[in-house]
Design a protein around this motif. Structure first.
Motif, PDB file in Angstrom:
ATOM      1  N   GLN A  70     -38.050  73.471  -6.307  1.00 53.64           N
ATOM      2  CA  GLN A  70     -37.079  74.413  -6.885  1.00 53.64           C
ATOM      3  C   GLN A  70     -36.067  74.870  -5.847  1.00 53.64           C
ATOM      4  O   GLN A  70     -34.890  74.999  -6.129  1.00 53.64           O
ATOM      5  CB  GLN A  70     -37.810  75.634  -7.448  1.00 53.64           C
ATOM      6  N   GLY A  73     -33.767  71.892  -4.851  1.00 52.33           N
ATOM      7  CA  GLY A  73     -32.905  71.498  -5.968  1.00 52.33           C
ATOM      8  C   GLY A  73     -32.232  70.177  -5.690  1.00 52.33           C
ATOM      9  O   GLY A  73     -32.884  69.190  -5.329  1.00 52.33           O
TER      10      GLY A  73
ATOM     11  N   ARG B  56     -36.167  79.223  -7.736  1.00 56.89           N
ATOM     12  CA  ARG B  56     -35.069  78.691  -8.556  1.00 56.89           C
ATOM     13  C   ARG B  56     -33.954  79.738  -8.677  1.00 56.89           C
ATOM     14  O   ARG B  56     -32.779  79.424  -8.539  1.00 56.89           O
ATOM     15  CB  ARG B  56     -35.608  78.309  -9.946  1.00 56.89           C
ATOM     16  N   ARG B  59     -32.009  79.955  -5.546  1.00 55.33           N
ATOM     17  CA  ARG B  59     -31.066  78.835  -5.423  1.00 55.33           C
ATOM     18  C   ARG B  59     -29.814  79.070  -6.270  1.00 55.33           C
ATOM     19  O   ARG B  59     -28.712  78.719  -5.874  1.00 55.33           O
ATOM     20  CB  ARG B  59     -31.774  77.539  -5.835  1.00 55.33           C
TER      21      ARG B  59
END
Lengths: 217, 113
Positions: A70, A73, B56, B59
């Motif tokens: 994650q 990415g 996530r 990011r």
């Protein structure tokens, strides 16, 4: 090149992955520490607290992998793409430079060939076509026209008639006797006469043009 | 007797985390505890779901992470909400309310039922 070695972008990507994974692992270990501490605060033994924290956490390694994926990415893909782009640009640059050098070399060669051919053609024009060149044995006589040609000193190019004294008159050195000499001998005499004035190698050629003389012939 | 934990639907972890972080920065363990307490022990966010979701969101730039020291002197990674995260929270909240309202209508438990 050893093909078993990872490519640069693979190494960079691996390095990046390792750093991220280490950070994630550190974070999750801290989480477990806090959970163990809470278990201890509830009166559990250290072992019990640890077991409980681990059981509650679930698959530690799977979570590490999930977080790493994650967090990274698409960055690994972009990193690879940037490396590939840099490599492609470098190859293109090398090819373009090589092509430019080749073109320049061809151009220089072609210029040199043109210059040489032009010099030869002008020489031939002055002296006449090769099949019309007089034989080496032909000796100069009165009334012949001596044609002087140089590649290096254009002002010496001229035609002089052999005078009644058996000489040709050159403004630079005065009378030079040529009668009775063959073409190579005339060239040698003229080179010797002009040598003091021209330090460099005087590339002088001569043609003897015979003037038809009903009395002499 | 502990309450039976509710299985969280997709997107709920993100919303719960953003809402919790809008109150104050927290580490992963703190977030789990906060959600558990506020839901009266009904919502247990699994570590295996929470941490990948946190990374996530980081990011995407909705939250920012920074290593710090916890209340009891332990090293921990603290997360805080960014401006983009605040926007995302509003958006996610609206979507959630729309969805629960729609589900409520279907079930006959909503305001328009």
């Amino acid at each position: 090149m050893n093909w078993h070695q990872p490519l640069p972008w693979s190494r960079a990507a691996q390095l990046s992955t390792d750093c991220v994974e280490a950070d994630v692992r550190d974070e999750l270990a801290c989480h477990l520490d806090l959970a163990i501490e809470e278990g201890l605060a509830r009166g559990l033994s250290e072992e019990q607290a640890r077991q409980e924290a681990l059981a509650r956490f679930g698959d530690f390694e799977r979570t590490v992998r999930g977080c790493t994926r994650q967090k990274l990415g698409n960055s690994i893909m972009w990193l690879k793409l940037s490396w590939i782009s840099v490599a492609v640009l470098l190859v293109a640059l090398v090819l373009a430079t090589h092509d430019s050098y080749r073109q320049r070399a061809l151009l220089e060669r072609s210029h040199a060939e043109i210059a040489a051919r032009s010099a030869m053609e002008s020489h031939a024009l002055m002296l006449g076509a090769p099949d019309r060149l007089e034989p080496r044995e032909l000796v100069a006589r009165l009334g012949d026209v001596i044609v002087l040609v140089t590649n290096s000193h254009g002002h010496l190019n001229r035609s002089e008639t052999v005078t009644i004294e058996g000489t040709i008159l050159l403004a630079e050195v005065g009378h030079v006797s040529v009668v009775g000499l063959t073409r190579p001998e005339i060239e040698e005499v003229l080179r010797a006469a002009l040598a003091p004035m021209y330090q460099d190698d005087l590339n002088l050629f001569v043609r003897v043009n015979r003037v038809e003389d009903p009395v002499l012939d | 007797m502990p309450k039976k934990k509710i299985e969280l639907p997709a997107g709920a972890v993100e919303l719960l985390v953003l809402r919790s972080l809008s109150r104050r920065p927290a580490h992963g363990y703190g977030l789990i505890q906060s959600i558990l307490q506020r839901s009266e022990e009904s919502l247990q966010v699994e570590e295996g779901s929470l941490y990948p979701a946190l990374h996530r969101m980081e990011r995407h730039g909705w939250i920012a992470a920074e290593w710090g020291v916890s209340e009891n002197g332990r090293r921990a990674k603290y997360y805080s909400l960014t401006d983009d995260g605040r926007k995302r929270l509003k958006q996610a909240r609206r979507s959630w309310e729309k969805m629960t309202s729609a589900v409520g209508m279907v079930l006959g438990t909503g305001a328009q039922a």
